[in-house]
Design a protein around this motif. Structure first.
Motif, mmCIF file in Angstrom:
data_model
loop_
_atom_site.group_PDB
_atom_site.id
_atom_site.type_symbol
_atom_site.label_atom_id
_atom_site.label_comp_id
_atom_site.label_asym_id
_atom_site.label_seq_id
_atom_site.Cartn_x
_atom_site.Cartn_y
_atom_site.Cartn_z
ATOM 1 N N ALA A 163 2.338 8.645 -6.983
ATOM 2 C CA ALA A 163 1.814 7.897 -5.847
ATOM 3 C C ALA A 163 0.517 7.205 -6.238
ATOM 4 O O ALA A 163 -0.351 7.807 -6.868
ATOM 5 C CB ALA A 163 1.564 8.838 -4.673
ATOM 6 N N TYR A 199 6.988 1.792 -0.247
ATOM 7 C CA TYR A 199 5.643 1.283 -0.030
ATOM 8 C C TYR A 199 5.550 0.704 1.372
ATOM 9 O O TYR A 199 6.560 0.543 2.067
ATOM 10 C CB TYR A 199 5.257 0.225 -1.075
ATOM 11 N N THR A 200 4.328 0.384 1.775
ATOM 12 C CA THR A 200 4.078 -0.130 3.118
ATOM 13 C C THR A 200 3.415 -1.499 3.026
ATOM 14 O O THR A 200 2.594 -1.733 2.141
ATOM 15 C CB THR A 200 3.137 0.830 3.884
ATOM 16 N N SER A 214 0.847 -1.185 0.000
ATOM 17 C CA SER A 214 0.000 0.000 0.000
ATOM 18 C C SER A 214 0.887 1.241 0.000
ATOM 19 O O SER A 214 2.081 1.172 0.294
ATOM 20 C CB SER A 214 -0.941 -0.001 1.205
ATOM 21 N N ASN A 215 0.281 2.370 -0.327
ATOM 22 C CA ASN A 215 0.979 3.660 -0.359
ATOM 23 C C ASN A 215 2.231 3.620 -1.241
ATOM 24 O O ASN A 215 3.282 4.122 -0.853
ATOM 25 C CB ASN A 215 1.366 4.104 1.062
#
Length: 189
Positions: free
Chosen positions: A100, A139-140, A76-77
């Motif tokens: 993004a 990223y996460t 994510s992100n």
């Protein structure tokens, strides 16, 4: 009734047994935690190039990358920072971009990244000088709530006789020079 000597011997055996059991328990706990951490890292999101990037010459140069999340967890992100600069490392970057994504990228899912160099960014003639391309992904992992980064270092021989040359990976010996160059322009890496 056992003698004092027999009781001391029995107490010694019980004490040593307890110490050995405690040591074995600590070793087992350490191995279990180490294996858990290793497995957790193996499940993290990780991006891999699915195919060789496509290069298109039309009113500039377009590079199309297709990344696949080969990890078990979603990413994510996702933020990509892309940099394109002359291989001489003496000129300022010709392209700096940040992109993004809002959506999560589940495992085995591909996402595309386009790097478009328009005519103003690159001197577009029959010959385009060799360039470096650096893609810095951050990223996460939403499961572990941990941030990760990846950097992809590529070089492009440019355009020769109106033909786009292929992208190749940068040699390890060039990495430090490239990182120093990017840091001199205060770019993320």
């Amino acid at each position: 009734m056992p003698s004092k000597k027999e009781r001391d011997w029995s107490t010694t055996i019980v004490t040593y047994s307890t110490v050995i059991f405690a040591i074995v328990s600590l070793i087992t706990a350490y191995i279990t935690i180490t294996n858990w951490r290793t497995q957790r890292q193996a499940d993290r999101p990780y991006f891999s190039l699915k195919e060789s990037p496509q290069i298109e010459l039309q009113k500039g140069v377009t590079f199309e990358f297709e990344f696949t999340n080969v990890g078990k967890h979603a990413a994510s992100n996702l933020v990509s920072n892309t940099y394109v600069f002359d291989q001489s490392l003496t000129l300022k970057p010709i392209h700096i971009d940040e992109y993004a994504l809002i959506n999560d990228i589940p495992r085995e899912t591909a996402t595309r990244l386009l790097i478009q160099l328009n005519v103003q960014e690159i001197s577009f003639t029959d010959v385009v000088r060799p360039q470096y391309l650096v893609i810095y992904l951050s990223y996460t992992d939403p499961v572990l709530n941990q941030a990760y980064q990846q950097a992809l270092f590529m070089k492009w021989a440019g355009v020769i006789d109106e033909g786009a040359q292929p992208l190749v990976y940068t040699e390890a010996s060039e990495k430090d020079k490239i990182i120093n160059y990017l840091r001199s322009y205060h770019l993320k890496i």
